[in-house]
Design a protein around this motif. Structure first.
Motif, PDB file in Angstrom:
ATOM      1  N   ASN A 245       0.789  -1.442  -0.095  1.00  0.00           N
ATOM      2  CA  ASN A 245       0.110   0.029   0.148  1.00  0.00           C
ATOM      3  C   ASN A 245       0.821   1.185  -0.004  1.00  0.00           C
ATOM      4  OD1 ASN A 245      -2.247  -1.422  -0.082  1.00  0.00           O
ATOM      5  ND2 ASN A 245      -2.486  -1.455   2.271  1.00  0.00           N
ATOM      6  N   LYS A 246       1.929   1.190   0.662  1.00  0.00           N
ATOM      7  CA  LYS A 246       3.019   2.513   0.834  1.00  0.00           C
ATOM      8  C   LYS A 246       3.431   2.410  -0.624  1.00  0.00           C
ATOM      9  CE  LYS A 246       5.564   5.617   2.525  1.00  0.00           C
ATOM     10  NZ  LYS A 246       4.779   6.918   2.760  1.00  0.00           N
ATOM     11  N   LEU A 247       3.899   1.528  -1.409  1.00  0.00           N
ATOM     12  CA  LEU A 247       4.517   1.423  -2.571  1.00  0.00           C
ATOM     13  C   LEU A 247       3.478   2.091  -3.557  1.00  0.00           C
ATOM     14  CD1 LEU A 247       6.837   0.687  -4.288  1.00  0.00           C
ATOM     15  CD2 LEU A 247       5.900  -1.506  -4.792  1.00  0.00           C
ATOM     16  N   ARG A 248       2.205   1.679  -3.531  1.00  0.00           N
ATOM     17  CA  ARG A 248       1.101   2.322  -4.324  1.00  0.00           C
ATOM     18  C   ARG A 248       1.089   3.919  -4.198  1.00  0.00           C
ATOM     19  NH1 ARG A 248      -3.027  -2.636  -3.582  1.00  0.00           N
ATOM     20  NH2 ARG A 248      -2.377  -4.076  -5.207  1.00  0.00           N
ATOM     21  N   SER A 249       0.951   4.140  -2.789  1.00  0.00           N
ATOM     22  CA  SER A 249       0.782   5.564  -2.454  1.00  0.00           C
ATOM     23  C   SER A 249       2.084   6.361  -3.099  1.00  0.00           C
ATOM     24  CB  SER A 249       0.677   5.764  -1.133  1.00  0.00           C
ATOM     25  OG  SER A 249       0.707   7.024  -0.485  1.00  0.00           O
ATOM     26  N   LEU A 250       3.119   5.818  -2.871  1.00  0.00           N
ATOM     27  CA  LEU A 250       4.410   6.599  -3.508  1.00  0.00           C
ATOM     28  C   LEU A 250       4.366   6.862  -4.822  1.00  0.00           C
ATOM     29  CD1 LEU A 250       7.414   5.036  -1.289  1.00  0.00           C
ATOM     30  CD2 LEU A 250       6.694   7.354  -1.541  1.00  0.00           C
ATOM     31  N   SER A 251       3.814   5.544  -5.696  1.00  0.00           N
ATOM     32  CA  SER A 251       3.829   5.687  -7.033  1.00  0.00           C
ATOM     33  C   SER A 251       2.525   6.713  -7.727  1.00  0.00           C
ATOM     34  CB  SER A 251       3.312   4.474  -7.671  1.00  0.00           C
ATOM     35  OG  SER A 251       1.980   3.797  -7.435  1.00  0.00           O
ATOM     36  N   GLN A 252       1.491   6.810  -6.997  1.00  0.00           N
ATOM     37  CA  GLN A 252       0.644   7.876  -7.092  1.00  0.00           C
ATOM     38  C   GLN A 252       1.112   9.208  -7.020  1.00  0.00           C
ATOM     39  OE1 GLN A 252      -2.645   6.443  -4.754  1.00  0.00           O
ATOM     40  NE2 GLN A 252      -3.123   4.927  -5.827  1.00  0.00           N
ATOM     41  N   THR A 253       1.848   9.415  -5.806  1.00  0.00           N
ATOM     42  CA  THR A 253       2.625  10.737  -5.323  1.00  0.00           C
ATOM     43  C   THR A 253       3.463  11.242  -6.487  1.00  0.00           C
ATOM     44  OG1 THR A 253       2.109  10.528  -3.144  1.00  0.00           O
ATOM     45  CG2 THR A 253       3.601  12.194  -3.563  1.00  0.00           C
ATOM     46  N   GLU A 254       4.227  10.320  -7.051  1.00  0.00           N
ATOM     47  CA  GLU A 254       5.190  10.610  -7.935  1.00  0.00           C
ATOM     48  C   GLU A 254       4.745  10.542  -9.278  1.00  0.00           C
ATOM     49  OE1 GLU A 254       8.042  11.593  -7.231  1.00  0.00           O
ATOM     50  OE2 GLU A 254       8.058  11.494  -4.989  1.00  0.00           O
ATOM     51  N   HIS A 255       3.523  10.149  -9.598  1.00  0.00           N
ATOM     52  CA  HIS A 255       2.806  10.101 -10.839  1.00  0.00           C
ATOM     53  C   HIS A 255       3.549   9.168 -11.811  1.00  0.00           C
ATOM     54  CE1 HIS A 255       0.037  13.401  -9.732  1.00  0.00           C
ATOM     55  NE2 HIS A 255       1.149  13.835  -9.377  1.00  0.00           N
ATOM     56  N   VAL A 256       4.160   7.832 -11.411  1.00  0.00           N
ATOM     57  CA  VAL A 256       4.703   7.069 -12.064  1.00  0.00           C
ATOM     58  C   VAL A 256       4.210   5.617 -11.984  1.00  0.00           C
ATOM     59  CG1 VAL A 256       7.155   8.347 -11.940  1.00  0.00           C
ATOM     60  CG2 VAL A 256       6.545   6.566 -10.079  1.00  0.00           C
ATOM     61  N   LYS A 257       4.362   4.616 -12.747  1.00  0.00           N
ATOM     62  CA  LYS A 257       3.985   3.434 -12.696  1.00  0.00           C
ATOM     63  C   LYS A 257       4.482   2.750 -11.522  1.00  0.00           C
ATOM     64  CE  LYS A 257       2.338   2.860 -17.547  1.00  0.00           C
ATOM     65  NZ  LYS A 257       2.182   2.194 -18.539  1.00  0.00           N
ATOM     66  N   LEU A 258       3.599   1.842 -10.909  1.00  0.00           N
ATOM     67  CA  LEU A 258       3.928   0.879  -9.646  1.00  0.00           C
ATOM     68  C   LEU A 258       5.483   0.320  -9.928  1.00  0.00           C
ATOM     69  CD1 LEU A 258       3.180   0.008  -6.714  1.00  0.00           C
ATOM     70  CD2 LEU A 258       2.269  -2.072  -7.752  1.00  0.00           C
ATOM     71  N   PRO A 259       5.484  -0.483 -10.929  1.00  0.00           N
ATOM     72  CA  PRO A 259       7.016  -1.129 -11.419  1.00  0.00           C
ATOM     73  C   PRO A 259       8.012   0.132 -11.377  1.00  0.00           C
ATOM     74  CG  PRO A 259       5.513  -2.069 -12.747  1.00  0.00           C
ATOM     75  CD  PRO A 259       4.553  -1.092 -12.325  1.00  0.00           C
ATOM     76  N   VAL A 260       7.776   1.089 -11.935  1.00  0.00           N
ATOM     77  CA  VAL A 260       8.816   2.415 -12.009  1.00  0.00           C
ATOM     78  C   VAL A 260       9.286   2.739 -10.599  1.00  0.00           C
ATOM     79  CG1 VAL A 260       9.589   4.483 -12.890  1.00  0.00           C
ATOM     80  CG2 VAL A 260       8.192   3.036 -14.057  1.00  0.00           C
ATOM     81  N   MET A 261       8.167   2.899  -9.838  1.00  0.00           N
ATOM     82  CA  MET A 261       8.434   3.115  -8.380  1.00  0.00           C
ATOM     83  C   MET A 261       9.362   2.070  -7.436  1.00  0.00           C
ATOM     84  SD  MET A 261       7.831   6.045  -6.406  1.00  0.00           S
ATOM     85  CE  MET A 261       9.426   5.954  -5.549  1.00  0.00           C
TER      86      MET A 261
END
Length: 259
Positions: A223-239
């Protein structure tokens, strides 16, 4: 044999060469020797079209269209003038290749400029000096996998014998095209699966790193990883890759400090 003949077919240019059967045999032998595993899809389709020119007396060039899900996916040609003609055909959405594929029947014309089946197409290509065509559907037991246009510049070049030779060639050509298509689809699927496995791997590694740092559970780390990807506006694998790369850099820095 199915064909839509012109009201009048000329004699002269339409007479098959005496070695028509031999040309067909040579083309079929070359077709049988094609290796779908060693050629790219467009290269293989171009070779099939080239052999069609060899098989049909009087042909000046040919184009081949591969269908996927009922739509033209790959279009190749043996000569620049064929590319120009097929661009017109698909731009207009009408022409002998489109009709042959849609109806599963061979289309024959010796005077495209006067052919009322494709009035816009015919008038345009006649002005380019191309008047005769045999369009052959590539039919397998499962479906129409494509269609092939064989063109000649002069009028009334192709007769019913040319149609017969073309259809004899089109049957094994359809199998070769289908085999190539199946191989490409399998390679595409394998690449997608490999990419998916790689993506899953980097996400799992990032989750593991976050768990070791924070003591979070797998679900909390995800969930934290998903939140970071949304905040950074990048896809989950990129994050996830960013987190893994950062962890690697830190580990290397620590290793240097300890040396």
């Amino acid at each position: 044999m199915t064909s839509d003949d012109d009201a009048t077919l000329g004699s002269g240019a339409g007479e098959p060469k005496s070695d028509g059967d031999e040309d067909l045999r040579d083309a079929l032998v070359a077709l049988a020797n094609l290796s779908t595993g060693h050629l790219g899809l467009e290269e293989l389709l171009t070779k099939v079209a080239t052999y069609a020119v060899r098989a049909i007396p009087g042909a000046d060039g040919a184009g081949l269209t591969l269908l996927e899900h009922g739509r033209s996916a790959t279009i190749v040609s043996t000569a620049p003038f064929v590319t120009e003609i097929d661009d017109i055909q698909y731009g207009l959405g009408q022409g002998p290749c489109i009709s042959a594929a849609a109806e599963g029947q061979t289309k024959l014309s010796g005077s495209l400029g006067a052919d009322q089946r494709w009035p816009q197409f015919g008038s345009k290509v006649a002005r380019l000096g191309v008047h005769s065509v045999v369009s052959l559907p590539l039919i397998t037991p499962g479906a129409v996998v494509g269609a092939m246009n064989v063109y000649a510049h002069a009028k009334h070049v192709f007769d019913n014998r040319a149609v017969e030779l073309g259809e004899l060639f089109a049957a094994p050509a359809a199998i070769a095209v289908e085999n190539a298509q199946v191989l490409v689809q399998a390679q595409r699927l394998a690449a997608q699966l490999q990419a998916a496995l790689g993506t899953r791997g980097v996400v799992d590694r990032a989750i593991g790193i976050m768990m070791s740092r924070t003591g979070a559970t797998p679900d909390e780390a995800l969930n934290k990883l998903r939140s970071l990807s949304q905040t950074e506006h990048v896809k989950l694998p990129v994050m996830a890759q960013r987190i893994v790369d950062a962890a690697v850099r830190r580990a290397r820095a620590l290793h240097k400090e300890e040396e």
